[in-house]
Design an enzyme around this catalytic site. Structure first.
Site, PDB file in Angstrom:
ATOM      1  N   ARG A 126     -15.685 -49.231  10.753  1.00  0.00           N
ATOM      2  CA  ARG A 126     -16.185 -49.851  11.992  1.00  0.00           C
ATOM      3  C   ARG A 126     -16.055 -51.367  11.951  1.00  0.00           C
ATOM      4  O   ARG A 126     -16.008 -52.030  12.968  1.00  0.00           O
ATOM      5  CB  ARG A 126     -17.660 -49.474  12.150  1.00  0.00           C
ATOM      6  N   LYS A 161     -16.808 -34.250  -1.734  1.00  0.00           N
ATOM      7  CA  LYS A 161     -18.104 -33.596  -1.774  1.00  0.00           C
ATOM      8  C   LYS A 161     -19.172 -34.618  -1.368  1.00  0.00           C
ATOM      9  O   LYS A 161     -18.898 -35.810  -1.459  1.00  0.00           O
ATOM     10  CB  LYS A 161     -18.394 -33.045  -3.159  1.00  0.00           C
ATOM     11  N   GLU A 214     -25.173 -38.664 -18.058  1.00  0.00           N
ATOM     12  CA  GLU A 214     -24.910 -40.033 -17.621  1.00  0.00           C
ATOM     13  C   GLU A 214     -26.045 -40.925 -18.106  1.00  0.00           C
ATOM     14  O   GLU A 214     -27.202 -40.510 -18.097  1.00  0.00           O
ATOM     15  CB  GLU A 214     -24.848 -40.101 -16.100  1.00  0.00           C
ATOM     16  N   ASP A 220     -25.603 -32.340  -6.476  1.00  0.00           N
ATOM     17  CA  ASP A 220     -24.682 -33.445  -6.747  1.00  0.00           C
ATOM     18  C   ASP A 220     -23.689 -33.105  -7.864  1.00  0.00           C
ATOM     19  O   ASP A 220     -22.537 -33.530  -7.817  1.00  0.00           O
ATOM     20  CB  ASP A 220     -25.505 -34.686  -7.142  1.00  0.00           C
ATOM     21  N   HIS A 263     -18.946 -29.985  -9.771  1.00  0.00           N
ATOM     22  CA  HIS A 263     -18.281 -30.312 -11.040  1.00  0.00           C
ATOM     23  C   HIS A 263     -18.560 -29.279 -12.147  1.00  0.00           C
ATOM     24  O   HIS A 263     -17.652 -28.808 -12.815  1.00  0.00           O
ATOM     25  CB  HIS A 263     -18.730 -31.680 -11.557  1.00  0.00           C
ATOM     26  N   LYS A 305     -29.193 -37.816 -15.073  1.00  0.00           N
ATOM     27  CA  LYS A 305     -29.071 -39.281 -15.051  1.00  0.00           C
ATOM     28  C   LYS A 305     -30.031 -39.832 -16.099  1.00  0.00           C
ATOM     29  O   LYS A 305     -31.053 -39.205 -16.418  1.00  0.00           O
ATOM     30  CB  LYS A 305     -29.491 -39.828 -13.683  1.00  0.00           C
TER      31      LYS A 305
HETATM   32  C1  BG6 Z   1     -20.144 -37.832  -8.577  1.00  0.00           C
HETATM   33  C2  BG6 Z   1     -21.630 -37.787  -8.401  1.00  0.00           C
HETATM   34  O1  BG6 Z   1     -19.535 -36.737  -7.937  1.00  0.00           O
HETATM   35  O2  BG6 Z   1     -19.821 -37.792  -9.955  1.00  0.00           O
HETATM   36  C3  BG6 Z   1     -22.288 -38.944  -9.132  1.00  0.00           C
HETATM   37  O3  BG6 Z   1     -21.951 -37.849  -7.020  1.00  0.00           O
HETATM   38  C4  BG6 Z   1     -21.861 -38.972 -10.573  1.00  0.00           C
HETATM   39  O4  BG6 Z   1     -23.703 -38.878  -9.035  1.00  0.00           O
HETATM   40  C5  BG6 Z   1     -20.333 -38.896 -10.689  1.00  0.00           C
HETATM   41  O5  BG6 Z   1     -22.307 -40.185 -11.144  1.00  0.00           O
HETATM   42  C6  BG6 Z   1     -19.904 -38.724 -12.123  1.00  0.00           C
HETATM   43  O6  BG6 Z   1     -18.505 -38.865 -12.207  1.00  0.00           O
HETATM   44  P1  BG6 Z   1     -17.793 -39.373 -13.539  1.00  0.00           P
HETATM   45  O7  BG6 Z   1     -16.348 -39.214 -13.258  1.00  0.00           O
HETATM   46  O8  BG6 Z   1     -18.240 -40.790 -13.740  1.00  0.00           O
HETATM   47  O9  BG6 Z   1     -18.281 -38.483 -14.619  1.00  0.00           O
END
Ligand code: BG6
Length: 492
Positions: free
Chosen positions: A51, A150, A218, A237, A242, A341
């Site tokens: 935008r 996603k 993470e 998420d 994944h 996390k």
């Molecule tokens: C994303 C999630 O799909 O994957 C995030 O929405 C996450 O929350 C991320 O941090 C992790 O991806 P990668 O490649 O850093 O492991």
């Protein structure tokens, strides 16, 4: 063997949400890398849209800054960057009205004969409206593809609605649902390991495998994404997409070829074989947690609620699940999944733990015999380790030791591992859907996830607290130890 660069056909790629986070962190850097590698044909063009009112030159300056921020300086040659930026154009438009669309049509049609790719790096509620306008403005031809990120929905019903809205404009063969984990180098290697070696297949089943662990940890918190994250949580998420995709690649039957549907058919069967977890079983089979203040990545960090700026939230930032697959190959073999996390480190890996030997002929002095493990490390340092018992060298009797046969890819091949997005964007241009989720896969994943989330909601319980910098709530340790097993220390 040297890596190969095979140029793709001329294309025009339109990024919706071009000034957003994904575009800055992943898409623009990925396209830049492929450009420098010589994979983009001379007339490949990239059109940013959002935008925000901006000229093409201003967008180029914006992209320059994003790339400088997200690409290591050793990979940033000025002439390469200049040549990449020349390809960028910009159109300001409103995804929710017709404003700006005629300009986009003009700009796209300048790429005559090009493959058209529309990359929707926007909020998912715009997937339907944007697809519709791409259709009504006559931008869909035989060579048009749409890419969506996603989350696709937040449950089965909303995922179906999103898929229907996209499907009204694009046939399934033109829809590319990204799960960037499928583009990671080691995930590709998992396919090579399983299906290009005769060694593993005979032992890849319940007779020889004791259990499988999949960890995606993470160390970061929710950073600036708390608004989105609080509506999703770790289950939606990370697990719905994944982690289930990783589980599918470990568990699927050998596909007959790498053709998209050959692979996706096999993944779908795994998703459909997952044993449902519902109100009766959720307490024993799942744990969810939420981080409190603690220490991570070397310093003090705030808790989730502080990052969110709220006094209460039932969103989970950690999940562990004991998943089971009801088929001949895997019946009785638990797949333990955990993700969160603010865990102690950033590490993603798959551990296939084989059964113990049936009888030891060695005496107690020789030491404990561990079960063999195959560890597939996705990040940070990609590689594969096969843990074996060996004899300690030298005199002193038979002393047994557990050591890894270690193949660390960076050391073994000495090449830069391309980011998943580099591979995936070019696969879209090539028209290769193997690494993208088909509609029925996404919906099968939600079919398994929905009853778990519902059970959590009905239980009235809050996620269990864990201190930032730890491996989640103690209940997650109990989840696996109840079965007489233990989480392997990631980092081994
Ligand atoms: C994303 C999630 O799909 O994957 C995030 O929405 C996450 O929350 C991320 O941090 C992790 O991806 P990668 O490649 O850093 O492991």
């Amino acid at each position: 063997m040297a890596s190969r660069v095979i140029p793709v056909s001329p294309f025009t790629l339109v990024i919706f949400g071009a000034t957003g986070d994904l575009s800055q962190r992943k898409l623009l850097p990925a396209l830049f890398h492929r450009c420098v590698a010589g994979q983009l044909p001379e007339d490949a063009r990239i059109i940013g849209t959002s935008r925000r009112a901006m000229s093409a030159e201003e967008f180029q300056a914006f992209a320059r800054k994003a790339i400088a921020e997200h690409v290591p300086s050793k990979d940033l040659a000025e002439d390469g960057l200049g040549r990449f930026l020349e390809r960028l154009d910009y159109v300001s438009l409103d995804a929710g009205s017709d404003e700006g669309w005629p300009d986009l049509v003009d700009c796209v049609k300048r790429g005559e004969g090009h493959i058209r790719v529309f990359y929707l790096a926007t909020a998912p509620d715009l997937f339907g409206p944007i697809s519709e306008r791409i259709g009504t403005h006559g931008l869909v031809d035989q060579q048009t593809r749409v890419v969506v990120e996603k989350p696709i929905g937040k449950d089965l019903a909303s995922a179906r609605a999103v898929n229907d809205a996209i499907g009204r404009v694009f046939p399934e063969e033109s829809v590319y649902r990204i799960d960037h984990y499928l583009g990671k180098e080691t995930v590709q290697n998992l396919m090579a390991l399983r299906f290009a070696n005769a060694l593993f297949e005979p032992v890849w089943n319940a007779a020889h495998v004791d259990h499988v662990q999949i960890t995606v940890a993470e160390s970061l918190g929710v950073e600036g994404r708390a608004g989105y994250y609080d509506t999703a949580g770790a289950m939606r998420d990370m697990v719905q997409n994944h982690m289930l995709q990783l589980l599918c690649l470990v568990a699927m039957e050998p596909p007959t070829s790498t053709a998209a549907d050959a692979v996706r058919d096999e993944k779908l069967k795994v998703l459909q074989s997952l044993v449902p977890i519902d109100g009766r079983t959720a307490t024993a089979a799942t744990v969810r947690g939420q981080y409190r203040a603690g220490a991570s990545a070397g310093g003090a960090v705030p808790g989730y609620l502080d990052e969110l700026g709220a006094s209460t939230s039932r969103t989970e930032t950690f999940v562990s699940v004991k998943a089971e697959i009801a088929n001949w190959r895997w019946a009785g073999v638990p797949f333990y999944l955990r993700t969160g996390k603010r865990l102690p480190s950033r590490v993603s890996e798959i551990v296939v733990a084989f059964r113990r030997i049936p009888h030891s002929m060695f005496d107690g002095e020789a030491g404990t015999i561990e079960n063999n493990r195959l560890v597939i490390r996705l990040q940070p340092d990609e590689g594969v380790k096969l843990w074996l018992m060996i004899k300690d060298p030298g005199p002193g009797g038979m002393r047994l030791h557990n050591v890894p046969l270690d193949m660390s890819f960076a050391e073994a091949f000495g090449v830069r591992n391309p980011d998943a997005y580099e591979r995936l964007i070019l696969d879209v241009v090539r028209g290769n859907q193997t690494l993208f989720m088909r509609r029925d896969e996404v919906e099968a994943a939600w079919t398994w996830i929905d009853p778990i989330i519902e059970a959590w909601q009905n239980s009235g319980e809050a996620p269990k607290p864990y201190t930032a910098g730890t491996w989640g709530p103690s209940a997650s340790i109990a989840l696996i130890e109840r079965d007489g097993r233990t989480w392997y220390d990631s980092g081994d």
